[in-house]
Write a protein that holds these residues in place. Structure first.
Motif, mmCIF file in Angstrom:
data_model
loop_
_atom_site.group_PDB
_atom_site.id
_atom_site.type_symbol
_atom_site.label_atom_id
_atom_site.label_comp_id
_atom_site.label_asym_id
_atom_site.label_seq_id
_atom_site.Cartn_x
_atom_site.Cartn_y
_atom_site.Cartn_z
ATOM 1 N N ASP A 37 -34.697 -30.293 45.298
ATOM 2 C CA ASP A 37 -35.663 -31.202 44.896
ATOM 3 C C ASP A 37 -35.500 -31.519 43.308
ATOM 4 O OD1 ASP A 37 -37.685 -29.591 44.715
ATOM 5 O OD2 ASP A 37 -39.090 -31.195 44.910
ATOM 6 N N GLU A 38 -35.441 -29.901 42.120
ATOM 7 C CA GLU A 38 -35.079 -30.053 41.354
ATOM 8 C C GLU A 38 -33.942 -30.255 40.589
ATOM 9 O OE1 GLU A 38 -38.143 -27.500 39.229
ATOM 10 O OE2 GLU A 38 -37.295 -26.426 40.738
ATOM 11 N N ILE A 69 -39.604 -33.675 37.771
ATOM 12 C CA ILE A 69 -38.729 -32.448 38.032
ATOM 13 C C ILE A 69 -37.868 -32.061 37.069
ATOM 14 C CG2 ILE A 69 -37.611 -32.153 40.133
ATOM 15 C CD1 ILE A 69 -39.918 -34.056 41.685
ATOM 16 N N TYR A 70 -37.524 -33.229 37.183
ATOM 17 C CA TYR A 70 -35.890 -33.093 35.684
ATOM 18 C C TYR A 70 -36.259 -32.371 34.747
ATOM 19 C CZ TYR A 70 -32.152 -34.633 33.214
ATOM 20 O OH TYR A 70 -31.021 -34.923 32.194
ATOM 21 N N ASN A 71 -37.485 -31.968 33.805
ATOM 22 C CA ASN A 71 -37.904 -31.272 32.663
ATOM 23 C C ASN A 71 -38.195 -29.996 33.516
ATOM 24 O OD1 ASN A 71 -37.633 -33.679 30.810
ATOM 25 N ND2 ASN A 71 -40.233 -34.073 31.408
ATOM 26 N N GLU A 72 -38.333 -29.605 34.877
ATOM 27 C CA GLU A 72 -38.586 -28.541 35.360
ATOM 28 C C GLU A 72 -37.409 -27.417 35.924
ATOM 29 O OE1 GLU A 72 -41.710 -28.849 38.166
ATOM 30 O OE2 GLU A 72 -43.210 -29.059 37.080
ATOM 31 N N ALA A 73 -36.773 -28.772 36.260
ATOM 32 C CA ALA A 73 -35.007 -28.333 36.809
ATOM 33 C C ALA A 73 -34.544 -27.536 34.821
ATOM 34 C CB ALA A 73 -34.472 -29.389 37.334
ATOM 35 N N ARG A 74 -34.155 -28.600 33.676
ATOM 36 C CA ARG A 74 -33.279 -28.773 33.589
ATOM 37 C C ARG A 74 -33.973 -27.121 32.272
ATOM 38 N NH1 ARG A 74 -32.904 -33.324 29.151
ATOM 39 N NH2 ARG A 74 -31.314 -31.507 28.366
ATOM 40 N N ILE A 89 -31.081 -21.963 44.227
ATOM 41 C CA ILE A 89 -31.267 -23.271 44.990
ATOM 42 C C ILE A 89 -31.869 -23.008 45.871
ATOM 43 C CG2 ILE A 89 -30.864 -25.264 44.829
ATOM 44 C CD1 ILE A 89 -28.072 -24.926 43.453
ATOM 45 N N GLU A 90 -33.078 -23.501 46.636
ATOM 46 C CA GLU A 90 -33.727 -22.657 47.873
ATOM 47 C C GLU A 90 -35.676 -23.560 48.120
ATOM 48 O OE1 GLU A 90 -35.918 -18.583 47.734
ATOM 49 O OE2 GLU A 90 -34.104 -18.390 47.960
ATOM 50 N N GLY A 91 -35.632 -23.830 48.748
ATOM 51 C CA GLY A 91 -36.759 -24.417 49.330
ATOM 52 C C GLY A 91 -37.437 -25.845 49.077
ATOM 53 N N GLY A 92 -38.684 -25.887 48.968
ATOM 54 C CA GLY A 92 -38.790 -27.417 48.233
ATOM 55 C C GLY A 92 -39.317 -28.228 49.323
ATOM 56 N N ASP A 93 -40.157 -29.171 48.726
ATOM 57 C CA ASP A 93 -40.877 -30.432 49.601
ATOM 58 C C ASP A 93 -39.748 -31.369 50.069
ATOM 59 O OD1 ASP A 93 -42.860 -29.043 50.718
ATOM 60 O OD2 ASP A 93 -44.434 -29.837 48.425
ATOM 61 N N VAL A 94 -38.399 -30.900 50.485
ATOM 62 C CA VAL A 94 -37.306 -32.307 51.053
ATOM 63 C C VAL A 94 -37.101 -32.612 52.205
ATOM 64 C CG1 VAL A 94 -36.534 -32.009 48.757
ATOM 65 C CG2 VAL A 94 -35.211 -30.529 51.460
ATOM 66 N N LYS A 95 -36.808 -33.892 52.670
ATOM 67 C CA LYS A 95 -35.987 -34.452 53.550
ATOM 68 C C LYS A 95 -34.688 -35.169 53.344
ATOM 69 C CE LYS A 95 -38.226 -39.070 53.547
ATOM 70 N NZ LYS A 95 -39.051 -39.747 53.913
ATOM 71 N N LEU A 96 -33.634 -34.775 54.707
ATOM 72 C CA LEU A 96 -32.593 -35.242 53.954
ATOM 73 C C LEU A 96 -32.418 -36.731 54.392
ATOM 74 C CD1 LEU A 96 -30.725 -31.820 55.647
ATOM 75 C CD2 LEU A 96 -30.742 -32.597 53.527
ATOM 76 N N CYS A 97 -31.421 -36.850 53.852
ATOM 77 C CA CYS A 97 -30.857 -38.475 54.496
ATOM 78 C C CYS A 97 -30.754 -38.267 55.633
ATOM 79 C CB CYS A 97 -29.454 -38.794 53.259
ATOM 80 S SG CYS A 97 -29.867 -39.164 51.731
#
Length: 127
Positions: A37-38, A69-74, A89-97
């Motif tokens: 998500d980041e 999220i954006y600030n953490e990613a940057r 880049i891995e993991g996170g609470d995400v769902k695909l389109c």
């Protein structure tokens, strides 16, 4: 009891999941983990040129959540570049389109190329 985390909607998984210096030998101590998500917020805001409000709508979360999220990613990208760390880049609470959607809202939708039929459980297990 804390509120349960809401899954963030992402268009697709990144094609490459590891970035960093070629000469790095101690990868365990010199690795920064960025969640999917980041990565998605960086892709939508910086690469696609969306505003935070548009990104929040696309990811199905609040604008303030996208901002955090954006600030953490940057910060993670900056630490990786400045300190010469590997960025994974891995993991996170995400769902695909959803495949049933005719248009997911971004200019460069890659969902049909790399994430057909994957759900959240296979997403976290595949990375």
């Amino acid at each position: 009891m804390p509120r349960p985390r809401k899954c963030r909607r992402v268009c697709s998984l990144p094609k490459n999941t590891s970035f960093g210096p070629v000469s790095s030998t101690d990868t365990e101590n010199n690795t920064i983990i960025m969640s999917i998500d980041e990565f998605e917020t960086i892709r939508l805001i910086d690469f696609e040129g969306m505003l935070q409000e548009e990104c929040a709508e696309k990811m199905d979360v609040a604008r303030t959540t996208v901002q955090r999220i954006y600030n953490e990613a940057r910060l993670k990208i900056a630490k990786s570049l400045v300190n010469g760390y590997i960025l994974k880049i891995e993991g996170g609470d995400v769902k695909l389109c959803d495949e049933a959607e005719t248009w997911c809202g971004c200019k460069r939708c890659h969902k049909k190329k790399c994430c057909e039929g994957k759900d959240k459980s296979s997403l976290n297990n595949s990375l």
